[in-house]
Scaffold this motif. Sequence first.
Motif, PDB file in Angstrom:
ATOM      1  N   MET A 156     -52.831  19.906  -3.062  1.00 28.75           N
ATOM      2  CA  MET A 156     -53.029  20.361  -1.414  1.00 28.75           C
ATOM      3  C   MET A 156     -54.050  19.491  -0.670  1.00 28.75           C
ATOM      4  SD  MET A 156     -54.235  24.108  -0.165  1.00 28.75           S
ATOM      5  CE  MET A 156     -55.960  23.713  -0.471  1.00 28.75           C
ATOM      6  N   PHE A 157     -55.053  18.936  -1.436  1.00 26.56           N
ATOM      7  CA  PHE A 157     -56.014  18.325  -0.556  1.00 26.56           C
ATOM      8  C   PHE A 157     -55.393  16.731  -0.745  1.00 26.56           C
ATOM      9  CE2 PHE A 157     -58.571  21.827  -1.261  1.00 26.56           C
ATOM     10  CZ  PHE A 157     -59.152  22.035   0.072  1.00 26.56           C
ATOM     11  N   PHE A 195     -52.193  15.739  -0.312  1.00 28.80           N
ATOM     12  CA  PHE A 195     -51.397  15.539   0.848  1.00 28.80           C
ATOM     13  C   PHE A 195     -51.985  15.837   2.013  1.00 28.80           C
ATOM     14  CE2 PHE A 195     -48.453  18.021   3.886  1.00 28.80           C
ATOM     15  CZ  PHE A 195     -47.376  17.049   3.743  1.00 28.80           C
ATOM     16  N   THR A 196     -52.942  16.521   2.233  1.00 24.79           N
ATOM     17  CA  THR A 196     -53.729  16.758   3.733  1.00 24.79           C
ATOM     18  C   THR A 196     -54.527  15.294   3.841  1.00 24.79           C
ATOM     19  OG1 THR A 196     -54.398  18.981   3.131  1.00 24.79           O
ATOM     20  CG2 THR A 196     -55.639  17.939   4.573  1.00 24.79           C
ATOM     21  N   GLY A 197     -55.030  14.651   2.854  1.00 22.75           N
ATOM     22  CA  GLY A 197     -55.569  13.188   3.195  1.00 22.75           C
ATOM     23  C   GLY A 197     -54.739  12.285   3.396  1.00 22.75           C
ATOM     24  N   CYS A 257     -50.875  11.314  10.360  1.00 18.19           N
ATOM     25  CA  CYS A 257     -51.112  11.631  11.790  1.00 18.19           C
ATOM     26  C   CYS A 257     -51.927  10.663  12.616  1.00 18.19           C
ATOM     27  CB  CYS A 257     -51.543  12.958  11.805  1.00 18.19           C
ATOM     28  SG  CYS A 257     -50.431  14.159  10.956  1.00 18.19           S
ATOM     29  N   MET A 285     -51.879  12.998   5.071  1.00 19.53           N
ATOM     30  CA  MET A 285     -51.346  13.509   6.430  1.00 19.53           C
ATOM     31  C   MET A 285     -52.489  12.977   7.463  1.00 19.53           C
ATOM     32  SD  MET A 285     -48.306  14.376   6.554  1.00 19.53           S
ATOM     33  CE  MET A 285     -47.965  13.055   5.307  1.00 19.53           C
ATOM     34  N   CYS A 286     -53.725  13.001   7.128  1.00 16.04           N
ATOM     35  CA  CYS A 286     -54.579  12.566   8.027  1.00 16.04           C
ATOM     36  C   CYS A 286     -54.397  11.070   8.469  1.00 16.04           C
ATOM     37  CB  CYS A 286     -56.089  12.643   7.293  1.00 16.04           C
ATOM     38  SG  CYS A 286     -56.751  14.042   7.238  1.00 16.04           S
ATOM     39  N   VAL A 297     -62.077  15.932   3.960  1.00  9.92           N
ATOM     40  CA  VAL A 297     -61.125  16.420   3.107  1.00  9.92           C
ATOM     41  C   VAL A 297     -61.656  16.573   1.620  1.00  9.92           C
ATOM     42  CG1 VAL A 297     -58.685  15.962   1.845  1.00  9.92           C
ATOM     43  CG2 VAL A 297     -59.014  15.954   4.456  1.00  9.92           C
ATOM     44  N   GLY A 307     -61.082  11.703   6.082  1.00 10.89           N
ATOM     45  CA  GLY A 307     -60.824  11.893   4.525  1.00 10.89           C
ATOM     46  C   GLY A 307     -61.791  12.159   3.852  1.00 10.89           C
ATOM     47  N   CYS A 313     -59.381   9.709   1.399  1.00  7.99           N
ATOM     48  CA  CYS A 313     -58.241  10.303   1.828  1.00  7.99           C
ATOM     49  C   CYS A 313     -57.212  10.526   0.521  1.00  7.99           C
ATOM     50  CB  CYS A 313     -57.380   9.492   2.921  1.00  7.99           C
ATOM     51  SG  CYS A 313     -57.941   9.943   4.302  1.00  7.99           S
TER      52      CYS A 313
END
Length: 181
Positions: free
Chosen positions: A44-45, A47-49, A55, A51-52, A26, A23, A123
């Motif tokens: 965007m970031f 959502f990426t955080g 996952c 998803m870290c 990110v 995170g 994150c």
Amino acid sequence: MKYDKKSARIYALLKGLQAEFFGIFVMLFFWAVAKAMGLFANLMFGFTGLMCVVCILADYGLKQGSSAASADKLHDDDVGSKFGWQLGLIAMMPFAVTAALLMISKLSGGFDFLAIYKLANACLFPLLDIFAHSPDIKDFRLGVFALIVPYLALFPISTYIGFKWGYNKVDLKDMIVYKKK
């Protein structure tokens, strides 16, 4: 070999911190492009955080669930498929503590914990930045806690689902590619 619940709990805590480590990257990439991309970067970031977290903890749960199922079958252990909840709650603990400190900071007004909270929960930083752009706790609305609670819930939910799938030997490839044909 019996399933080692103690080391699984310790690694669960470390996996939560590993998600936070990713995170931070990110958050750094977010800072690099936030001014140029605006709100899209936050989404965007953000959502990426998230998803870290999902996952990393789902993968950990999947591996632990598979190990627990093998130990239950081969060595008559009694781990069970619900142990994933406990692992997820342990992974969530440092972030729940920081959320509690943020709530105390907001309600008491005695100290400003928002900047530390944002860094300690990297994150979530891009999404928090939408609603609490200022690092000052006075500008932080209590309604933003509605964003923090689902974030904390990602830890036990994703770990439990991964653990349950690993424990029940669910083959994701068959589910996605073949769709149970």
